[in-house]
Design an enzyme around this catalytic site. Structure first.
Site, PDB file in Angstrom:
ATOM      1  N   GLU A 199      46.733  39.608  37.940  1.00  0.00           N
ATOM      2  CA  GLU A 199      47.284  40.963  37.887  1.00  0.00           C
ATOM      3  C   GLU A 199      48.656  41.066  38.555  1.00  0.00           C
ATOM      4  O   GLU A 199      49.440  41.956  38.261  1.00  0.00           O
ATOM      5  CB  GLU A 199      46.311  41.975  38.520  1.00  0.00           C
ATOM      6  N   CYS A 204      39.713  36.370  41.315  1.00  0.00           N
ATOM      7  CA  CYS A 204      39.550  35.765  42.637  1.00  0.00           C
ATOM      8  C   CYS A 204      38.091  35.848  43.108  1.00  0.00           C
ATOM      9  O   CYS A 204      37.276  35.025  42.699  1.00  0.00           O
ATOM     10  CB  CYS A 204      40.533  36.392  43.618  1.00  0.00           C
ATOM     11  N   HIS A 246      45.282  35.510  41.262  1.00  0.00           N
ATOM     12  CA  HIS A 246      45.321  36.939  40.901  1.00  0.00           C
ATOM     13  C   HIS A 246      46.286  37.146  39.741  1.00  0.00           C
ATOM     14  O   HIS A 246      47.476  37.391  39.967  1.00  0.00           O
ATOM     15  CB  HIS A 246      45.787  37.768  42.099  1.00  0.00           C
TER      16      HIS A 246
HETATM   17  N1  GLN Z   1      37.045  36.511  49.789  1.00  0.00           N
HETATM   18  C1  GLN Z   1      37.437  35.462  48.902  1.00  0.00           C
HETATM   19  C2  GLN Z   1      38.234  34.386  49.591  1.00  0.00           C
HETATM   20  O1  GLN Z   1      38.737  34.586  50.655  1.00  0.00           O
HETATM   21  C3  GLN Z   1      38.235  36.045  47.735  1.00  0.00           C
HETATM   22  C4  GLN Z   1      39.539  36.640  48.128  1.00  0.00           C
HETATM   23  C5  GLN Z   1      40.129  37.547  47.092  1.00  0.00           C
HETATM   24  O2  GLN Z   1      39.442  38.001  46.193  1.00  0.00           O
HETATM   25  N2  GLN Z   1      41.401  37.841  47.204  1.00  0.00           N
HETATM   26  O3  GLN Z   1      38.356  33.291  49.098  1.00  0.00           O
END
Ligand code: GLN
Length: 551
Positions: A528, A395, A526
């Protein structure tokens, strides 16, 4: 044949915590569910979080641990992740509740005149809402068994509502449909050299005063509970000796189900619920444990994040799914993962320290929000790109991979994410237009892309090697995206977007070509969150494979 009434016919196992938190109640609840599932029953798990927050989306991971996102997009407690990993099932949003979500529903009903002018009271209206939610879990999941973990510790003011609902359920259902299990802590003070059962006695007494007699006690301790202590707990807590289960500290959480079975826990549960015994099949699980134990050759993985600065404690709870996903993939590749936590702020303030990354066989930048340590993460990514160390970005870790490429390969020196620098002239990572309006109106809740979204993978890429198929679905939790205006330029400079949304507007996976780097990729989702011991996530698996090959 009469149709099964799922909510009425299900068996409900409530799991309470005694003495103190942090003794592995979630893992114990998952393991109970696992050994019942191994007997051929359909099992589902419910988590009750006594917080007033409506969901876990607004809770700080340094305090509450990781926010686990369900495929529906609901932001929940990390224990939901444990249930999914142990049981290999996907849980619907109805399997999670908080004090806030229950009250929200009751208040909505009240505003809709659903209580027809009656005074709305905690008992029975709020407790009924809890019971209904639990019963719905049986129905929605067509479950023979529902294991309900009551958050907090017995005697807490905060979970009284739920304890009361658990008591009432026994009145409303068949006598042998409801079972109460207490996970309690038995301290073993070194000085006395003797296990102390008194705190457990007190915990059970406080449950008694709430009208609940526990059926089973799982005694968590640093060492196995001896016979004498078992007898003592049985006598003072009003249960049979066989119903005191020993749960000593062990190396891996995945061994807990096997350990419970050493004390015949599933047999005991079936007997107490008046069910005939059934053959237990934990063979797949045992196979995994065996692989785990035989994987002795180490791979060293560095995780670079903002929460592990010098002097701060390492908050492994905030990254539990990442840790577990690394372990699953490593075991599948016959390796033992050694994870080390590296502070991105350290690298930001002392770039000369980046050289230590050479000690790692692979590097991960996990998800995150905000500014802290971000330049350190980008410096990390530059270093692993130039030094060809396998990299996986999750992400934020993917967004920063794209930014690093934009800055240092494409040459847009001020490339940035508008999350940190709204006024940048090169907003390579930006918020989507429809999200912008919500954000402007201060409507933060509606600005996240949450839960399952489809992604299509291009053949001949690292991502395709990972998934070996075109259409995949993974879980999201983010606001920002790769800005469509920069996609062509980035691609021309050599970056490959190997995974995209089906309409090709959202970039889901970014990677470097194999000529440039042995394994460098990241996903907007994600990965994971969908990894389990028996089914490691493909992104992690491909990463560890590269780690192994490059070592
Ligand atoms: N801060 C980034 C976003 O809001 C990534 C979010 C995250 O890693 N879950 O897009």
């Amino acid at each position: 044949m009469k149709n099964k009434n799922w909510s009425k016919d299900a068996k409900y196992i409530f799991v309470f915590g005694g003495v103190m938190s942090g003794i592995g109640k979630g893992v114990s609840a998952s393991s109970i569910a696992k050994i019942i599932q191994a007997r051929g029953y359909s099992v589902t798990s419910v988590k009750i979080d006594p917080y007033v927050n409506v969901d876990a989306g607004t809770m700080n991971p340094t305090e509450h641990g990781e926010t686990f996102v369900l495929s529906s997009g609901l932001e929940t407690d990390q224990d939901m992740g444990n249930y999914e990993r142990f049981l290999n099932i996907k849980l619907p949003p109805t399997n999670y509740m908080t004090t806030g979500s229950i009250y929200q529903k009751v208040i909505e009903r009240e505003r809709n005149l659903e209580y027809k002018g009656r005074c709305v009271q905690i008992i029975p209206h709020v407790t009924n809402e809890v019971i209904e939610t639990i019963e719905k879990a049986a129905e929605n999941n067509k479950a023979d068994f529902v294991v309900i973990e009551v958050g907090g510790t017995t005697g807490d003011y905060e979970n009284m509502l739920f304890t009361e609902a658990a008591r009432q359920m026994k009145l409303q259902h068949d006598e042998n449909s409801i079972l109460y299990v207490t996970i309690s802590y038995v301290p073993y003070p070194e000085k006395t050299g003797e296990m102390k059962t008194k705190p457990t006695q007190q915990a059970i007494r406080s449950l008694n005063s709430a009208g609940i007699q526990t059926d089973i006690i799982i005694a968590r301790s640093s060492v196995p509970i001896d016979q004498k202590r078992k007898e003592k707990i049985a006598l003072f807590c009003n249960i049979k000796k066989e119903a005191v289960i020993s749960a000593p500290d062990i190396e891996s959480i995945y061994e807990v189900p096997i350990n419970f079975e050493k004390d015949n826990l599933s047999e005991l549960i079936l007997k107490k619920l008046n069910l005939d015994s059934r053959e237990s099949d934990l063979s797949e699980w045992e196979g995994f444990i065996q692989n785990m134990k035989s994987a002795t050759e180490e791979v060293k993985i560095g995780i670079v994040g903002k929460y592990f600065g010098t002097g701060e404690c390492v908050l492994t709870d905030a990254y539990i799914s990442v840790i577990e996903a690394v372990k699953h993939a490593a075991i599948a590749e016959d390796r033992k993962a050694k994870i080390e936590w590296l502070s991105s702020e350290e690298y930001e303030n002392h770039p000369e320290k980046l050289g230590e990354l050479r000690k790692y066989d692979g590097v991960i930048v996990p998800g995150g929000f905000g500014e802290r340590g971000i330049e350190g993460k980008i410096a990390t990514i530059k270093f692993v790109r130039e030094n060809k160390i396998p990299y996986l970005g999750l992400c934020y870790g993917m967004q920063l991979l794209v930014l690093e490429y934009a800055r240092n390969v494409l040459g847009l020196e001020d490339a940035h994410t508008t999350e940190i620098m709204p006024e940048t002239t090169n907003p390579v990572i930006d918020i989507m237009p429809e999200q912008k309006d919500n954000l402007k109106n201060g409507n933060y809740g509606a600005t996240m892309r949450l839960g399952d979204y489809p992604c299509e993978i291009s053949e001949g890429t690292l991502a395709f090697e990972a998934y070996n198929k075109v259409k995949v679905k993974e879980r999201h939790r983010h606001r920002y995206e790769v800005n469509p205006k920069y996609i062509e330029k980035l691609e021309k400079a050599g970056l490959i977007f190997s995974g995209k949304s089906p309409d090709k507007t959202l970039m889901e996976i970014a990677e470097l070509s194999k000529e440039e780097h042995p394994c460098m990729f990241g996903s907007q989702f994600h990965p994971e969150l969908t990894s389990s011991p028996l089914y490691p996530n493909p992104m992690f698996r491909r990463f560890i494979k590269a780690v192994k090959e490059e070592k």
